[in-house]
Motif scaffolding. Structure first.
Motif, PDB file in Angstrom:
ATOM      1  N   TRP A  28       0.791  -1.240   0.038  1.00  0.00           N
ATOM      2  CA  TRP A  28       0.100   0.062  -0.181  1.00  0.00           C
ATOM      3  C   TRP A  28       0.760   1.344   0.130  1.00  0.00           C
ATOM      4  N   LYS A  29       2.092   0.957   0.278  1.00  0.00           N
ATOM      5  CA  LYS A  29       2.939   2.289   0.205  1.00  0.00           C
ATOM      6  C   LYS A  29       2.880   3.212  -1.194  1.00  0.00           C
ATOM      7  N   THR A  30       2.503   2.024  -2.460  1.00  0.00           N
ATOM      8  CA  THR A  30       2.628   2.636  -3.607  1.00  0.00           C
ATOM      9  C   THR A  30       1.062   3.325  -4.009  1.00  0.00           C
ATOM     10  N   TRP A  31       0.450   3.177  -3.289  1.00  0.00           N
ATOM     11  CA  TRP A  31      -1.000   3.524  -3.638  1.00  0.00           C
ATOM     12  C   TRP A  31      -1.129   5.272  -3.374  1.00  0.00           C
ATOM     13  N   ASN A  32      -1.840   5.744  -4.398  1.00  0.00           N
ATOM     14  CA  ASN A  32      -2.162   7.035  -4.525  1.00  0.00           C
ATOM     15  C   ASN A  32      -3.437   7.494  -3.912  1.00  0.00           C
ATOM     16  N   LEU A  33      -3.303   7.353  -2.517  1.00  0.00           N
ATOM     17  CA  LEU A  33      -4.443   7.898  -1.616  1.00  0.00           C
ATOM     18  C   LEU A  33      -4.157   8.812  -0.726  1.00  0.00           C
ATOM     19  N   ASP A  34      -5.392   9.258  -0.157  1.00  0.00           N
ATOM     20  CA  ASP A  34      -5.071  10.508   0.738  1.00  0.00           C
ATOM     21  C   ASP A  34      -4.719  10.382   2.055  1.00  0.00           C
ATOM     22  N   ALA A  35      -4.864   9.133   2.618  1.00  0.00           N
ATOM     23  CA  ALA A  35      -4.362   8.698   3.954  1.00  0.00           C
ATOM     24  C   ALA A  35      -4.727   7.215   4.046  1.00  0.00           C
ATOM     25  N   PHE A  36      -4.008   6.591   5.210  1.00  0.00           N
ATOM     26  CA  PHE A  36      -3.972   5.291   5.341  1.00  0.00           C
ATOM     27  C   PHE A  36      -4.354   5.071   6.860  1.00  0.00           C
ATOM     28  N   LEU A  37      -5.247   3.847   7.164  1.00  0.00           N
ATOM     29  CA  LEU A  37      -5.658   3.580   8.406  1.00  0.00           C
ATOM     30  C   LEU A  37      -5.078   2.229   8.522  1.00  0.00           C
ATOM     31  N   PRO A  38      -4.017   1.999   9.206  1.00  0.00           N
ATOM     32  CA  PRO A  38      -3.539   0.764   9.303  1.00  0.00           C
ATOM     33  C   PRO A  38      -4.134   0.056  10.324  1.00  0.00           C
ATOM     34  N   MET A  39      -4.457  -1.403  10.455  1.00  0.00           N
ATOM     35  CA  MET A  39      -5.175  -1.865  11.506  1.00  0.00           C
ATOM     36  C   MET A  39      -4.302  -2.601  12.319  1.00  0.00           C
ATOM     37  N   LEU A  40      -3.850  -1.619  13.676  1.00  0.00           N
ATOM     38  CA  LEU A  40      -2.653  -2.057  14.411  1.00  0.00           C
ATOM     39  C   LEU A  40      -3.313  -2.773  15.643  1.00  0.00           C
ATOM     40  N   TYR A  41      -4.104  -3.913  15.436  1.00  0.00           N
ATOM     41  CA  TYR A  41      -4.546  -4.724  16.290  1.00  0.00           C
ATOM     42  C   TYR A  41      -3.559  -5.715  17.074  1.00  0.00           C
ATOM     43  N   HIS A  42      -2.752  -5.152  18.114  1.00  0.00           N
ATOM     44  CA  HIS A  42      -1.725  -5.771  18.495  1.00  0.00           C
ATOM     45  C   HIS A  42      -1.851  -7.301  18.798  1.00  0.00           C
ATOM     46  N   ASN A  43      -3.176  -7.505  19.677  1.00  0.00           N
ATOM     47  CA  ASN A  43      -3.384  -8.796  20.072  1.00  0.00           C
ATOM     48  C   ASN A  43      -3.673  -9.850  19.055  1.00  0.00           C
ATOM     49  N   PHE A  44      -3.926  -9.349  17.910  1.00  0.00           N
ATOM     50  CA  PHE A  44      -4.001 -10.449  16.687  1.00  0.00           C
ATOM     51  C   PHE A  44      -2.477 -10.979  16.524  1.00  0.00           C
ATOM     52  N   TYR A  45      -1.598 -10.116  16.741  1.00  0.00           N
ATOM     53  CA  TYR A  45      -0.152 -10.496  16.414  1.00  0.00           C
ATOM     54  C   TYR A  45       0.614 -11.220  17.748  1.00  0.00           C
ATOM     55  N   ASN A  46      -0.222 -11.228  18.754  1.00  0.00           N
ATOM     56  CA  ASN A  46       0.313 -11.565  20.188  1.00  0.00           C
ATOM     57  C   ASN A  46       1.451 -10.819  20.425  1.00  0.00           C
ATOM     58  N   GLU A  47       1.331  -9.239  20.309  1.00  0.00           N
ATOM     59  CA  GLU A  47       1.962  -8.542  20.534  1.00  0.00           C
ATOM     60  C   GLU A  47       1.848  -7.428  21.567  1.00  0.00           C
ATOM     61  N   LEU A  79      -7.133   1.159  15.991  1.00  0.00           N
ATOM     62  CA  LEU A  79      -6.955   0.457  17.259  1.00  0.00           C
ATOM     63  C   LEU A  79      -8.011  -0.194  17.749  1.00  0.00           C
ATOM     64  N   PHE A  80      -8.123  -1.659  17.922  1.00  0.00           N
ATOM     65  CA  PHE A  80      -9.071  -2.332  18.228  1.00  0.00           C
ATOM     66  C   PHE A  80      -9.573  -2.469  19.681  1.00  0.00           C
ATOM     67  N   VAL A  81     -10.742  -1.349  20.016  1.00  0.00           N
ATOM     68  CA  VAL A  81     -11.315  -1.410  21.254  1.00  0.00           C
ATOM     69  C   VAL A  81     -11.592  -2.517  21.926  1.00  0.00           C
ATOM     70  N   PRO A  82     -12.122  -3.594  21.625  1.00  0.00           N
ATOM     71  CA  PRO A  82     -12.519  -4.579  22.340  1.00  0.00           C
ATOM     72  C   PRO A  82     -11.222  -5.233  23.218  1.00  0.00           C
ATOM     73  N   SER A  83     -10.283  -5.092  22.459  1.00  0.00           N
ATOM     74  CA  SER A  83      -8.992  -5.636  23.378  1.00  0.00           C
ATOM     75  C   SER A  83      -8.169  -4.550  24.185  1.00  0.00           C
ATOM     76  N   LEU A  84      -8.912  -3.289  24.371  1.00  0.00           N
ATOM     77  CA  LEU A  84      -8.165  -2.193  25.164  1.00  0.00           C
ATOM     78  C   LEU A  84      -8.928  -1.700  26.302  1.00  0.00           C
ATOM     79  N   SER A  85      -8.358  -1.786  27.593  1.00  0.00           N
ATOM     80  CA  SER A  85      -8.841  -1.319  28.654  1.00  0.00           C
ATOM     81  C   SER A  85      -8.929   0.131  28.204  1.00  0.00           C
ATOM     82  N   PRO A  86      -9.895   1.054  29.204  1.00  0.00           N
ATOM     83  CA  PRO A  86      -9.804   2.647  29.027  1.00  0.00           C
ATOM     84  C   PRO A  86      -8.267   3.087  29.116  1.00  0.00           C
ATOM     85  N   LYS A  87      -7.551   2.351  30.013  1.00  0.00           N
ATOM     86  CA  LYS A  87      -6.227   3.084  30.270  1.00  0.00           C
ATOM     87  C   LYS A  87      -5.359   2.608  29.124  1.00  0.00           C
TER      88      LYS A  87
END
Length: 375
Positions: A284-303, A329-337
């Motif tokens: 996607w770095k090669t795409w001519n778009l205006d912005a990117f929203l990468p899905m950084l759902y850390h728990n999916f990657y055991n990170e 950000l994947f809210v169901p995996s995040l506490s408010p803190k």
């Protein structure tokens, strides 16, 4: 990683040159630490409720400090806006745009791009679908789950079908932008935490999950290299050119047909993208778009949560034209803190803001945290 409807509920240069757009140019000199330059998004899926209830929800989004809503309006089968191509579940988009205009909230139409589960299309055009390394069509034997019926990025008619989908959405009056989801091929390797859910181990690329070996893709690659990837390669996964060809086929579709179609209607165009982009052939770095929203759902990657910052920093450096990165950000995996920490990490790592999945996953404590952060 899978879609934001099923998987997330379970878990809890080729190309055509990059042309600068007005939206992109506005963000070239972005300073991520200046609050006035941040932008924050929230994904929202249709919900059966009154327009009055929707208005209250959108007013809450605005009051909290969010700038834009990404409403899922096409899910590969039905739409939530008027058109003559698919069954219309409800003209929800047309009802909510005036509300957003009134309260000063951007409305972006979130659409599935490559998957199509509509029975009429599957029945009438099975040749449009991607094919795996075993020669199995996604139309009849999709990987992992039934809705993984991805279209072929090389088939001319499939390309035109997808372009028309973008065109129909982009023509909706008052819409601020088109948000592309599933702009990719099926995951040849799932995120680590998802593999046990399907009782599979993917320690390498296996042919049943590897796409697309359609006749059109194979012919195009053979014309380019003299190689038929299905017949001539003992281990296609080891062939760098074949991997790059699939990435390019998706990028060419985006840059040659989809982004230009949205811009014809003066719409901003963004995409939800993967941090592990090689696994879904999504350069996607090669795409001519205006912005990117990468899905950084850390728990999916055991990170750990710090991984969000590491990936945000990588992705800010990854893009070709300095487009803003909004950390998903994947809210169901995040506490408010943890949500507060993830937001702060994202901005400190160069992100231009965040995108939360999704509107109805936030608990009262999450809303309180975000209001303090965004005020």
């Amino acid at each position: 990683m899978m879609n934001k409807r099923k998987f997330l509920e379970m878990a809890g240069k080729t190309s055509l040159g990059l042309l600068a757009s007005p939206y992109l140019m506005e963000n070239t000199a972005f300073n991520p630490l200046a609050k006035k330059n941040t932008k924050n998004w929230i994904w929202a899926r249709p919900k059966e409720q009154s327009i009055e209830a929707w208005k209250r929800d959108l007013e809450k989004v605005k009051k909290t400090g969010f700038d834009a809503v990404l409403l899922e309006v096409y899910n590969g089968n039905v739409t939530y806006f008027e058109n003559s191509k698919f069954p219309v579940k409800e003209a929800l988009l047309e009802k909510l745009i005036p509300i957003c205009k009134e309260i000063g909230l951007e409305m972006h139409g979130w659409m599935w791009t490559m998957p199509c589960t509509n029975e009429k299309i599957v029945k009438e055009h099975p040749e449009w679908y991607a094919v795996n390394g075993l020669g199995e069509s996604a139309a009849t034997k999709p990987a992992y789950v039934g809705y993984y019926k991805f279209l072929c990025p090389c088939h001319p008619e499939a390309q035109e079908f997808i372009r028309e989908n973008v065109e129909n959405l982009a023509k909706v009056e008052g819409l601020d932008g088109v948000h592309l989801d599933y702009v990719r091929l099926p995951d040849v390797i799932l995120a680590e935490a998802l593999q046990p859910k399907y009782n599979i181990v993917q320690d390498k690329e296996y042919p049943q999950y590897d796409y697309s070996y359609s006749e059109h893709c194979r012919k195009a690659f053979k014309a380019q290299t003299g190689i038929d990837p299905l017949k001539d390669l003992k281990d296609p996964s080891a062939n760098v050119e074949w991997k790059q060809f699939r990435q390019d086929s998706v990028s060419n579709l985006v840059n040659g047909k989809l982004a230009p179609e949205a811009r014809k209607q003066n719409k901003m165009v963004t995409a939800a993208v993967f941090p592990n982009w090689p696994a879904v052939r999504q350069e996607w770095k090669t795409w001519n778009l205006d912005a990117f929203l990468p899905m950084l759902y850390h728990n999916f990657y055991n990170e750990k949560l710090s991984w969000v910052g590491e990936k945000t920093k990588e992705e800010v450096a990854f893009v070709n034209n300095n487009q803003p990165i909004y950390s998903g950000l994947f809210v169901p995996s995040l506490s408010p803190k943890e949500l507060k920490k993830a937001y702060q990490i994202s901005l400190k790592s160069g992100g231009s803001g965040v995108a939360l999945f999704d509107l109805y996953s936030l608990k009262d404590e999450h809303w309180e945290v975000m209001e303090k952060l965004l005020s």
